[in-house]
Design a protein around this motif. Sequence first.
Motif, short mmCIF file in Angstrom:
data_model
loop_
_atom_site.label_atom_id
_atom_site.label_comp_id
_atom_site.label_asym_id
_atom_site.label_seq_id
_atom_site.Cartn_x
_atom_site.Cartn_y
_atom_site.Cartn_z
N PHE A 238 -4.41 6.16 -1.24
CA PHE A 238 -4.06 6.82 0.02
C PHE A 238 -3.16 5.93 0.87
O PHE A 238 -2.13 6.40 1.40
N VAL A 239 -3.51 4.67 1.03
CA VAL A 239 -2.73 3.77 1.89
C VAL A 239 -1.32 3.59 1.34
O VAL A 239 -0.34 3.63 2.09
N ALA A 240 -1.20 3.41 0.03
CA ALA A 240 0.13 3.24 -0.55
C ALA A 240 0.94 4.53 -0.48
O ALA A 240 2.15 4.51 -0.25
N ALA A 241 0.28 5.69 -0.65
CA ALA A 241 1.00 6.96 -0.69
C ALA A 241 1.59 7.31 0.67
O ALA A 241 2.73 7.77 0.76
N VAL A 242 0.82 7.10 1.75
CA VAL A 242 1.32 7.49 3.07
C VAL A 242 2.40 6.54 3.57
O VAL A 242 3.09 6.85 4.55
N GLU A 243 2.57 5.38 2.93
CA GLU A 243 3.60 4.43 3.34
C GLU A 243 4.76 4.37 2.35
O GLU A 243 5.54 3.42 2.36
N LEU A 244 4.90 5.38 1.51
CA LEU A 244 6.06 5.47 0.62
C LEU A 244 7.32 5.77 1.43
O LEU A 244 7.30 6.57 2.37
N ASN A 245 8.41 5.16 1.04
CA ASN A 245 9.69 5.38 1.73
C ASN A 245 10.33 6.66 1.19
O ASN A 245 10.67 6.73 0.00
N PRO A 246 10.52 7.70 2.01
CA PRO A 246 11.10 8.95 1.49
C PRO A 246 12.55 8.79 1.07
O PRO A 246 13.05 9.60 0.28
N LEU A 247 13.24 7.78 1.57
CA LEU A 247 14.63 7.57 1.20
C LEU A 247 14.79 6.74 -0.08
O LEU A 247 15.89 6.67 -0.62
N HIS A 248 13.71 6.12 -0.53
CA HIS A 248 13.78 5.29 -1.73
C HIS A 248 12.47 5.43 -2.47
O HIS A 248 11.59 4.57 -2.40
N ASP A 249 12.34 6.53 -3.21
CA ASP A 249 11.09 6.82 -3.90
C ASP A 249 10.97 6.07 -5.22
O ASP A 249 9.88 5.98 -5.78
N GLU A 250 12.06 5.51 -5.72
CA GLU A 250 11.99 4.73 -6.95
C GLU A 250 11.38 3.37 -6.64
O GLU A 250 11.96 2.56 -5.92
N THR B 165 13.37 2.99 -17.79
CA THR B 165 12.98 4.24 -17.14
C THR B 165 12.53 3.96 -15.71
O THR B 165 11.75 3.05 -15.46
N ALA B 166 13.02 4.77 -14.79
CA ALA B 166 12.65 4.60 -13.39
C ALA B 166 11.28 5.22 -13.14
O ALA B 166 10.95 6.29 -13.65
N VAL B 167 10.47 4.54 -12.35
CA VAL B 167 9.14 5.02 -11.95
C VAL B 167 9.21 5.38 -10.48
O VAL B 167 9.56 4.55 -9.65
N TYR B 168 8.88 6.63 -10.16
CA TYR B 168 8.96 7.12 -8.79
C TYR B 168 7.57 7.21 -8.18
O TYR B 168 6.59 7.54 -8.86
N GLY B 169 7.52 6.92 -6.88
CA GLY B 169 6.25 6.80 -6.20
C GLY B 169 5.47 8.09 -6.09
O GLY B 169 4.28 8.15 -6.44
N ARG B 170 6.11 9.14 -5.61
CA ARG B 170 5.38 10.39 -5.38
C ARG B 170 4.82 11.00 -6.67
O ARG B 170 3.66 11.42 -6.69
N PRO B 171 5.59 11.11 -7.75
CA PRO B 171 4.99 11.63 -8.99
C PRO B 171 3.83 10.77 -9.49
O PRO B 171 2.84 11.31 -10.00
N LEU B 172 3.95 9.45 -9.33
CA LEU B 172 2.86 8.58 -9.77
C LEU B 172 1.60 8.81 -8.94
O LEU B 172 0.49 8.86 -9.48
N VAL B 173 1.76 8.97 -7.64
CA VAL B 173 0.62 9.24 -6.77
C VAL B 173 -0.04 10.57 -7.14
O VAL B 173 -1.27 10.67 -7.23
N LEU B 174 0.76 11.61 -7.35
CA LEU B 174 0.21 12.92 -7.70
C LEU B 174 -0.51 12.87 -9.05
O LEU B 174 -1.55 13.51 -9.23
N ARG B 175 0.04 12.11 -9.99
CA ARG B 175 -0.63 11.98 -11.29
C ARG B 175 -1.96 11.24 -11.14
O ARG B 175 -2.96 11.61 -11.77
N ALA B 176 -1.97 10.21 -10.30
CA ALA B 176 -3.21 9.46 -10.08
C ALA B 176 -4.27 10.34 -9.42
O ALA B 176 -5.45 10.33 -9.80
N LEU B 177 -3.86 11.14 -8.43
CA LEU B 177 -4.82 12.01 -7.75
C LEU B 177 -5.40 13.05 -8.70
O LEU B 177 -6.59 13.36 -8.65
#
Length: 570
Positions: free
Chosen positions: A480-492, A501-513
């Motif tokens: 939760f703490v890492a997800a709400v502080e993700l930078n929307p302009l730089h999700d990689e 391969t690039a790893v993006y924050g939001r897809p990783l968070v959704l997969r973890a949830l």
Amino acid sequence: MPRKKAADRVGPVKTRSRSGCKECRTSRVRCDTQKPVCSRCREKGLACSTQLVLKWESEFVSRGLAFGRAGVWSKASSAAGARTKSPDSLFLDDREWCPLPTVEYWGFVNSGVSSFERPDQVNVACDELNAVVLRGRDGVDHGSARGLHGINLVGSTSGLQGLPDPMASLSMFPQLAGRSQGHLFDYYLQQVCPRTTASSKLSSPFASIILPFCLSASPTLFNAIQALGACHWSRFDSTYSVVGLRLKSEALRGLSTRLATEGSMRCSADPEVLVIMMMLCLYEIVDNCDQRWTVHLKGAKDLIRLRRQQQTALSETNGAQDPVSGFAELFFAFQDVMGRTACGEEVLFGSDYWHEHERTIDLWMGCSPELASILSSITELSRTRRQLTSFSARSTFSHRAASLGHQLETLVQEIDDPEDTMLHSAAELKRLAAMLYLHCALYGASPTSPLVASYVRNILRLVSDLLDSGCLVSMTWPVFVAAVELNPLHDEVWSDSADGTAVYGRPLVLRALAAMAESSVSNIARTRAVIVKVWQARDADMLIRSPVDTSDCNDWEWYIAPVSSAMSLA
């Protein structure tokens, strides 16, 4: 007879009409286009229609036919009268296929009208519930597809397999012999308890402490335990939601009767009352995670206060506390501390429920008591940030914040079994999230800060490793703490060194949830809804270029706190 040349023909050249009917065009016959029915269709009794017919190039290509005027004969072509090549054959060698990312069922973040009309409210809609896999991916209710004993309901929770079975039989509990819901108690032991600790070596306190206590428990406690089991099972089989609701009602009725007949003072001395309230609190967290679970939290706070006052009057504070009461107090205190980190409200339970300098990792908390104490202090200190009116107050605040940061940086959380790497990783994950929380809550750091981006990257890397290993327990708060502080302009967040391969924050968070919903007793649907709400708010402000006014509130107070009331993040 030889065919006449075009120059020797007399009269106008007959061309095919563009407005001819469908029947004439299909028969390759000239249509006189009379309305409403052409002459040919009237004579033959056909349905004359001039509707347009859509033609798809892929269909013609699959049949080996030319599409439109592509590939027709041309007198201006070469002497051999060769057909012109189709565009597909001309550019076949020049094609470059772009890799398509894998789109999973949990990867859709939807916005509705309510997202803009009520930006400060979070509603866990149906799409949030479906996104966290309430049922199996094959559409089968895993809870009823197999027998209960010795099974793992959801295939992705590999980290829960191989744990010692707390009890293979219910013969020790004659209270359950004539009850039709005895299997729910078994479900609680085999499925709920392992999901309450990240340890792969030791049994959860919900089994090792609560199970022996149940040997002399009343039917009210069994109703509360079975209600929790049914509520959790309803994630995979919706028919158990009605069973859980009925058992919860019976447990609430029994608890109310005891409080009314025995009184609060007497009930506060009985550990069973706290255990009943703990089970009912967990039920509300698993069910909806709304304000109802905090009712049990506040009620337990009052009973614990009465109990401690009574112990003080009897000079029993130095005596050894029974393990059941101690665990129940720790449960409520940790739930309160972790939940209020998000909303920033006043902490109900202070740091006097554990030893502030105890660094041994607790099985239930998934971290050391010292870390929990530091988090409580950060939340309390953040509440005073806007009340600093004098230089001395600001100086004291800065000194205290620096001291807490130093404690976190130098904190080494100890573990009884060095081979229990899962529990150690979960504790380190919470320490990193605590560092990120401190900088956001006390120093006003935002997702664009390089320090925040660094902590988010380190947290998500460890989350990714734990996902690969199958251990997903005790991860709710760090994710939760890492997800709400993700930078929307730089999700990689990083690139894989192996294949780039690039790893993006939001897809990783959704997969973890999505994975955590199958392997924990937290309400991941509510957590996901709040995270998505924060993402939507950040995206909207990014479009209108509306920066946060840090003079009034910091980034955490602007985006996270308003939508995080009554969250359970323990």
